[in-house]
Design a protein around this motif. Structure first.
Motif, PDB file in Angstrom:
ATOM      1  N   ASN A  27     -10.789  -5.246  -1.143  1.00  0.00           N
ATOM      2  CA  ASN A  27     -10.879  -4.744  -2.520  1.00  0.00           C
ATOM      3  C   ASN A  27     -11.713  -3.481  -2.665  1.00  0.00           C
ATOM      4  O   ASN A  27     -11.467  -2.664  -3.560  1.00  0.00           O
ATOM      5  CB  ASN A  27     -11.451  -5.833  -3.435  1.00  0.00           C
ATOM      6  CG  ASN A  27     -10.508  -7.011  -3.574  1.00  0.00           C
ATOM      7  OD1 ASN A  27      -9.300  -6.869  -3.388  1.00  0.00           O
ATOM      8  ND2 ASN A  27     -11.053  -8.180  -3.876  1.00  0.00           N
ATOM      9  N   GLU A  28     -12.709  -3.301  -1.822  1.00  0.00           N
ATOM     10  CA  GLU A  28     -13.669  -2.214  -2.031  1.00  0.00           C
ATOM     11  C   GLU A  28     -13.567  -1.080  -1.017  1.00  0.00           C
ATOM     12  O   GLU A  28     -14.274  -0.079  -1.145  1.00  0.00           O
ATOM     13  CB  GLU A  28     -15.106  -2.783  -1.983  1.00  0.00           C
ATOM     14  CG  GLU A  28     -15.371  -3.928  -2.949  1.00  0.00           C
ATOM     15  CD  GLU A  28     -15.266  -3.490  -4.401  1.00  0.00           C
ATOM     16  OE1 GLU A  28     -15.541  -2.298  -4.677  1.00  0.00           O
ATOM     17  OE2 GLU A  28     -14.906  -4.322  -5.249  1.00  0.00           O
ATOM     18  N   SER A  29     -12.726  -1.195  -0.020  1.00  0.00           N
ATOM     19  CA  SER A  29     -12.732  -0.223   1.079  1.00  0.00           C
ATOM     20  C   SER A  29     -12.154   1.123   0.645  1.00  0.00           C
ATOM     21  O   SER A  29     -11.018   1.195   0.165  1.00  0.00           O
ATOM     22  CB  SER A  29     -11.930  -0.762   2.265  1.00  0.00           C
ATOM     23  OG  SER A  29     -12.518  -1.944   2.758  1.00  0.00           O
ATOM     24  N   PRO A  30     -12.903   2.207   0.828  1.00  0.00           N
ATOM     25  CA  PRO A  30     -12.397   3.543   0.479  1.00  0.00           C
ATOM     26  C   PRO A  30     -11.513   4.105   1.586  1.00  0.00           C
ATOM     27  O   PRO A  30     -11.617   3.702   2.746  1.00  0.00           O
ATOM     28  CB  PRO A  30     -13.679   4.370   0.342  1.00  0.00           C
ATOM     29  CG  PRO A  30     -14.635   3.722   1.296  1.00  0.00           C
ATOM     30  CD  PRO A  30     -14.304   2.249   1.287  1.00  0.00           C
ATOM     31  N   LEU A  31     -10.649   5.043   1.227  1.00  0.00           N
ATOM     32  CA  LEU A  31      -9.798   5.676   2.233  1.00  0.00           C
ATOM     33  C   LEU A  31     -10.657   6.366   3.284  1.00  0.00           C
ATOM     34  O   LEU A  31     -10.400   6.260   4.481  1.00  0.00           O
ATOM     35  CB  LEU A  31      -8.854   6.686   1.573  1.00  0.00           C
ATOM     36  CG  LEU A  31      -7.853   7.372   2.508  1.00  0.00           C
ATOM     37  CD1 LEU A  31      -6.915   6.354   3.156  1.00  0.00           C
ATOM     38  CD2 LEU A  31      -7.044   8.428   1.754  1.00  0.00           C
ATOM     39  N   HIS A  32     -11.672   7.081   2.817  1.00  0.00           N
ATOM     40  CA  HIS A  32     -12.621   7.716   3.744  1.00  0.00           C
ATOM     41  C   HIS A  32     -13.723   6.701   4.045  1.00  0.00           C
ATOM     42  O   HIS A  32     -14.835   6.795   3.541  1.00  0.00           O
ATOM     43  CB  HIS A  32     -13.207   8.989   3.132  1.00  0.00           C
ATOM     44  CG  HIS A  32     -12.175  10.019   2.824  1.00  0.00           C
ATOM     45  ND1 HIS A  32     -12.406  11.081   1.966  1.00  0.00           N
ATOM     46  CD2 HIS A  32     -10.893  10.165   3.242  1.00  0.00           C
ATOM     47  CE1 HIS A  32     -11.316  11.828   1.874  1.00  0.00           C
ATOM     48  NE2 HIS A  32     -10.388  11.291   2.639  1.00  0.00           N
ATOM     49  N   TRP A  33     -13.391   5.747   4.878  1.00  0.00           N
ATOM     50  CA  TRP A  33     -14.325   4.644   5.127  1.00  0.00           C
ATOM     51  C   TRP A  33     -15.501   5.067   6.002  1.00  0.00           C
ATOM     52  O   TRP A  33     -16.511   4.367   6.050  1.00  0.00           O
ATOM     53  CB  TRP A  33     -13.590   3.455   5.730  1.00  0.00           C
ATOM     54  CG  TRP A  33     -12.976   3.689   7.080  1.00  0.00           C
ATOM     55  CD1 TRP A  33     -11.769   4.251   7.351  1.00  0.00           C
ATOM     56  CD2 TRP A  33     -13.548   3.337   8.344  1.00  0.00           C
ATOM     57  NE1 TRP A  33     -11.548   4.288   8.698  1.00  0.00           N
ATOM     58  CE2 TRP A  33     -12.616   3.724   9.334  1.00  0.00           C
ATOM     59  CE3 TRP A  33     -14.741   2.720   8.735  1.00  0.00           C
ATOM     60  CZ2 TRP A  33     -12.858   3.526  10.697  1.00  0.00           C
ATOM     61  CZ3 TRP A  33     -14.978   2.523  10.090  1.00  0.00           C
ATOM     62  CH2 TRP A  33     -14.048   2.920  11.052  1.00  0.00           C
ATOM     63  N   MET A  34     -15.356   6.188   6.685  1.00  0.00           N
ATOM     64  CA  MET A  34     -16.500   6.832   7.333  1.00  0.00           C
ATOM     65  C   MET A  34     -16.979   7.914   6.374  1.00  0.00           C
ATOM     66  O   MET A  34     -16.333   8.965   6.261  1.00  0.00           O
ATOM     67  CB  MET A  34     -16.098   7.492   8.657  1.00  0.00           C
ATOM     68  CG  MET A  34     -15.568   6.574   9.708  1.00  0.00           C
ATOM     69  SD  MET A  34     -15.071   7.539  11.182  1.00  0.00           S
ATOM     70  CE  MET A  34     -14.322   6.249  12.176  1.00  0.00           C
ATOM     71  N   PRO A  35     -18.054   7.716   5.650  1.00  0.00           N
ATOM     72  CA  PRO A  35     -18.459   8.718   4.659  1.00  0.00           C
ATOM     73  C   PRO A  35     -18.771  10.074   5.276  1.00  0.00           C
ATOM     74  O   PRO A  35     -18.661  11.099   4.610  1.00  0.00           O
ATOM     75  CB  PRO A  35     -19.700   8.094   4.011  1.00  0.00           C
ATOM     76  CG  PRO A  35     -20.174   7.050   4.962  1.00  0.00           C
ATOM     77  CD  PRO A  35     -18.955   6.547   5.668  1.00  0.00           C
ATOM     78  N   GLN A  36     -19.119  10.082   6.556  1.00  0.00           N
ATOM     79  CA  GLN A  36     -19.438  11.348   7.226  1.00  0.00           C
ATOM     80  C   GLN A  36     -18.191  12.128   7.618  1.00  0.00           C
ATOM     81  O   GLN A  36     -18.276  13.324   7.898  1.00  0.00           O
ATOM     82  CB  GLN A  36     -20.244  11.088   8.517  1.00  0.00           C
ATOM     83  CG  GLN A  36     -21.429  10.167   8.382  1.00  0.00           C
ATOM     84  CD  GLN A  36     -21.069   8.706   8.668  1.00  0.00           C
ATOM     85  OE1 GLN A  36     -19.971   8.248   8.348  1.00  0.00           O
ATOM     86  NE2 GLN A  36     -22.005   7.985   9.256  1.00  0.00           N
TER      87      GLN A  36
END
Length: 313
Positions: A27-36
């Motif tokens: 539910n919460e995972s962003p597409l850019h799951w590596m924020p860096q």
């Protein structure tokens, strides 16, 4: 050289293998799951598309090979390998459908290239052409060799995830981090099975080297092209990071590699080198202890167990 105690054993997996069910909350995972690193995120995410089709292919080929396995321990290993790979494929399929797809990614387009490879080029009837009966076992052995070469890569990626990436410790999304780290750990755990099967069925060094000579560039191409295709539909990225012809794409990938978030494109070619050694065996390519340590604390493994016990819904 193999350890003398098991040099002549068909199965060189000296530890028990288990299929483990998992559950994830997407539910919460962003597409850019590596924020860096958006490019690093796409590089690892695209691997799911290869894994879904690839691991179902592994299962089909190993099921076809089972009748030719005469060693009971190896047969049991192969059966467990099939069950593990089927669970891996299903977990990545769910991540694509419940996570990646909600960001507008055309999943059929992303699957297209690997479907052609695994379901057409490497089918029982390659390119739609029926093989003479006398060639069918050799074609099976060749494809088992492809799995063994691919498993060399997945083991190497497993070691990378367990010893270098440490995604969650670097602030990456917990669910995606766990999906790939759990999967990578199980790849390290069963790293010897495909190679043992290849040798058991009569695979030799010449065939092994020839297969990896093809697999290494194809695997590298799939990773690079797949990453670029996900980047190309990511409207948040500048155009300089959306195409292989622009410096920005490569700069961001090598930056992610320098942060040990994802292997570099060069790594995908050079990591094949050990497979070409006559003395090669995947027993030496990974740490079972590290793999089991992560598996035993994987949130996805624990969540599935809690669901089964009725502790969570």
């Amino acid at each position: 050289m193999y350890p003398n105690t098991f040099k002549d054993m068909a199965s060189k997996t000296l530890w028990p293998l288990f299929p483990r069910r998992v559950a994830f909350n997407w539910n919460e995972s962003p597409l850019h799951w590596m924020p860096q690193s958006p490019i690093g995120s796409h590089a690892v995410n695209h691997f799911s598309f290869t894994l879904v089709r690839g691991e179902y292919f592994f299962c089909r080929i190993f099921n076809k090979a089972l009748p030719f396995v005469t060693d009971e321990k190896l047969k049991k290993d192969v059966e467990t390998f099939i069950r593990q790979e089927a669970i891996h494929a299903q977990a990545h399929k769910e991540s694509i459908e419940k996570y990646i797809q909600r960001y507008g990614v055309d999943i059929e387009e992303q699957y297209e290239r690997v479907i052609e490879l695994f379901d057409y080029m490497l089918a029982d009837k390659p390119f739609g052409k029926a093989l003479p009966k006398r060639m069918q076992k050799s074609w099976l052995l060749f494809r088992v060799g492809i799995v063994a070469a691919a498993e060399h890569y997945t083991c190497a990626l497993g070691q990378y995830a367990l010893t270098k990436a440490h995604w969650e410790d670097k602030g990456c999304d917990p669910a995606v981090s766990d999906l790939f780290t759990w999967h990578c750990a199980e790849e390290v755990e069963h790293r010897t099975v495909a190679f043992d099967l290849f040798e058991h069925l009569g695979g030799n060094y010449a065939l092994r080297a020839a297969i990896m000579s093809m697999v290494a560039p194809i695997f590298t191409y799939l990773m690079v092209k797949g990453t670029q295709e996900l980047a190309a539909v990511d409207r948040s990225l500048p155009k300089s990071q959306q195409t292989l012809a622009r410096f920005g794409f490569w700069q961001q990938w090598f930056k992610a590699s320098s942060q040990e978030l994802v292997p570099s494109p060069v790594w995908f070619m050079t990591t094949a080198k050990n497979f070409f050694k006559p003395s090669y065996h995947p027993y030496y390519e990974g740490s079972t202890e590290l793999a089991l340590d992560y598996i035993n604390r994987s949130p996805a493994v624990k969540l599935y167990e809690e669901i089964q016990k009725g502790l969570v819904s």
